[in-house]
Design a protein around this motif. Sequence first.
Motif, PDB file in Angstrom:
ATOM      1  N   SER A 254       0.827  -1.213   0.000  1.00  0.00           N
ATOM      2  CA  SER A 254       0.000   0.000   0.000  1.00  0.00           C
ATOM      3  C   SER A 254       0.861   1.262   0.000  1.00  0.00           C
ATOM      4  O   SER A 254       0.370   2.356  -0.284  1.00  0.00           O
ATOM      5  N   GLN A 255       2.153   1.117   0.305  1.00  0.00           N
ATOM      6  CA  GLN A 255       3.067   2.271   0.305  1.00  0.00           C
ATOM      7  C   GLN A 255       3.563   2.622  -1.093  1.00  0.00           C
ATOM      8  O   GLN A 255       4.150   3.683  -1.302  1.00  0.00           O
ATOM      9  N   VAL A 256       3.340   1.719  -2.049  1.00  0.00           N
ATOM     10  CA  VAL A 256       3.720   1.988  -3.444  1.00  0.00           C
ATOM     11  C   VAL A 256       2.704   2.941  -4.049  1.00  0.00           C
ATOM     12  O   VAL A 256       1.490   2.757  -3.891  1.00  0.00           O
ATOM     13  N   ALA A 257       3.179   3.957  -4.754  1.00  0.00           N
ATOM     14  CA  ALA A 257       2.287   4.912  -5.413  1.00  0.00           C
ATOM     15  C   ALA A 257       1.945   4.429  -6.824  1.00  0.00           C
ATOM     16  O   ALA A 257       2.794   3.859  -7.515  1.00  0.00           O
ATOM     17  N   LYS A 258       0.714   4.646  -7.224  1.00  0.00           N
ATOM     18  CA  LYS A 258       0.320   4.302  -8.587  1.00  0.00           C
ATOM     19  C   LYS A 258       0.974   5.272  -9.574  1.00  0.00           C
ATOM     20  O   LYS A 258       1.132   6.458  -9.285  1.00  0.00           O
ATOM     21  N   PRO A 259       1.342   4.784 -10.759  1.00  0.00           N
ATOM     22  CA  PRO A 259       1.987   5.657 -11.742  1.00  0.00           C
ATOM     23  C   PRO A 259       0.978   6.512 -12.499  1.00  0.00           C
ATOM     24  O   PRO A 259      -0.201   6.158 -12.612  1.00  0.00           O
ATOM     25  N   ARG A 260       1.450   7.611 -13.014  1.00  0.00           N
ATOM     26  CA  ARG A 260       0.670   8.382 -13.975  1.00  0.00           C
ATOM     27  C   ARG A 260       0.807   7.717 -15.340  1.00  0.00           C
ATOM     28  O   ARG A 260       1.913   7.440 -15.793  1.00  0.00           O
ATOM     29  N   MET A 261      -0.320   7.443 -15.990  1.00  0.00           N
ATOM     30  CA  MET A 261      -0.291   6.881 -17.331  1.00  0.00           C
ATOM     31  C   MET A 261      -0.300   8.036 -18.325  1.00  0.00           C
ATOM     32  O   MET A 261      -1.214   8.870 -18.317  1.00  0.00           O
ATOM     33  N   ILE A 262       0.725   8.086 -19.159  1.00  0.00           N
ATOM     34  CA  ILE A 262       0.872   9.169 -20.135  1.00  0.00           C
ATOM     35  C   ILE A 262       0.918   8.556 -21.530  1.00  0.00           C
ATOM     36  O   ILE A 262       1.745   7.678 -21.803  1.00  0.00           O
ATOM     37  N   ILE A 263       0.026   8.988 -22.394  1.00  0.00           N
ATOM     38  CA  ILE A 263       0.047   8.493 -23.774  1.00  0.00           C
ATOM     39  C   ILE A 263       0.696   9.520 -24.690  1.00  0.00           C
ATOM     40  O   ILE A 263       0.669  10.724 -24.429  1.00  0.00           O
ATOM     41  N   THR A 264       1.292   9.021 -25.769  1.00  0.00           N
ATOM     42  CA  THR A 264       1.877   9.900 -26.769  1.00  0.00           C
ATOM     43  C   THR A 264       1.357   9.495 -28.141  1.00  0.00           C
ATOM     44  O   THR A 264       1.159   8.306 -28.423  1.00  0.00           O
ATOM     45  N   GLN A 265       1.129  10.486 -28.973  1.00  0.00           N
ATOM     46  CA  GLN A 265       0.688  10.260 -30.344  1.00  0.00           C
ATOM     47  C   GLN A 265       1.423  11.206 -31.274  1.00  0.00           C
ATOM     48  O   GLN A 265       2.052  12.181 -30.827  1.00  0.00           O
ATOM     49  N   ALA A 266       1.353  10.915 -32.562  1.00  0.00           N
ATOM     50  CA  ALA A 266       1.952  11.794 -33.560  1.00  0.00           C
ATOM     51  C   ALA A 266       1.052  12.998 -33.807  1.00  0.00           C
ATOM     52  O   ALA A 266      -0.180  12.877 -33.792  1.00  0.00           O
ATOM     53  N   SER A 267       1.652  14.150 -34.032  1.00  0.00           N
ATOM     54  CA  SER A 267       0.872  15.367 -34.275  1.00  0.00           C
ATOM     55  C   SER A 267      -0.052  15.232 -35.476  1.00  0.00           C
ATOM     56  O   SER A 267      -1.101  15.880 -35.527  1.00  0.00           O
ATOM     57  N   GLY A 268       0.327  14.378 -36.427  1.00  0.00           N
ATOM     58  CA  GLY A 268      -0.497  14.185 -37.613  1.00  0.00           C
ATOM     59  C   GLY A 268      -1.643  13.217 -37.429  1.00  0.00           C
ATOM     60  O   GLY A 268      -2.442  13.019 -38.346  1.00  0.00           O
ATOM     61  N   CYS A 269      -1.751  12.630 -36.230  1.00  0.00           N
ATOM     62  CA  CYS A 269      -2.864  11.724 -35.924  1.00  0.00           C
ATOM     63  C   CYS A 269      -2.954  11.598 -34.400  1.00  0.00           C
ATOM     64  O   CYS A 269      -2.399  10.667 -33.816  1.00  0.00           O
TER      65      CYS A 269
END
Length: 380
Positions: A254-269
């Motif tokens: 319970s002391q472990v923090a959940k990660p932030r999920m970050i998505i990346t995409q191409a500017s053209g889509c």
Amino acid sequence: MSWTLHCSTGCGYAAPGNVLASLCPTCSQPLMVKYDAPVAKGALTAEWSLWRYAAALPIAPGETRVTLGEGLTPLIELPQLAREVGVRRLWVKDEGQNPTASFKARGLMMAVTRAKALGLPGVCVPTAGNAGIALAAYAAAAGLSARIFAPRTTPPPILGSIRAFGVELELVDGHIGDAGKATMQFAKESGFFNVATVREPYRVEGMKTMGYELAEQLGWDLPDAIVYPTGGGEGTIGIWKAVEEMFEWGWLSSQVAKPRMIITQASGCAPLVRAFHAGEEKATPWENPTTHAAGLRVPAPFGDRWTLRTLRESQGDAEAVDEEAIRAGTLAIASQSGIDAAPEGGCALAATAQLVKTGRLRADSTVVVFNTGSGAAYRW
């Protein structure tokens, strides 16, 4: 292990897990797997593949595993790149070392395993490239017929790899959305089962093993942020599902923090990036999608609602990257690590740097960047 199927939106629909299922019959959204009892961490085996997590996968006793040794890909720390990007610690999880040279091996392995168990006559899928290779390979391993639909603009090495497994490949004009329409029509006419991204409930189950592996490779800990190049969304969805399961089942303290999920995409889509920053619950299809990162050229991802919910639940983010920055990021990974990065991986690294510069990712962060496939498929 037994499991049931539930609507991913929480609409209330539920069904037995051992029957053929596609979308929720109530609201036409993706279904997800829920296990009928907690899975103990002690149930992990010593197998050198993702099947060490078999107790947390949808396979019943006596059913055949369709496997090529997928999973347990390297997690490589890169201190020099961490300094250049501007974060405290940075790792690259190299999914290009899967049997079919991308993360798609995990999900299609699970979909084909279930198709084999259910006695289906064949499987079909639309692809931007890597999913087609994976389905072709696992269908061959299972002795199942397969039909794959891909845009004509798919990189030739990828099309060559698909053909090498002896499956039927049809090229279509347009993008993966057009391939998706052709796949649905073929499935309707032929009786083949459509295993397109989140149109069946099992590919996500294979994908979630990336989350289990990541935590175990970090000593049952998690990074501050996971940066994932995202087309259809199943990788992002799967990792977050694994995170939730690991806390629910007591695999993580319970002391472990959940990660932030970050998505990346191409500017053209970038339909998901646009929808996230507009505060929308679903994405509007992207017109005229263009990017050399073929896996990111998904203008209308069907998993949009689920992906966007994942980002908000994890207090995550979304970033678009232009073509020049994608190329620079790809070269940076390859030249400084020896990892043969695909442009999707380069997109994730470039996005990480952009987020640090704009103050949306703290400089003291620990970050895992996913390279989702091998760069070899993009050179011809």
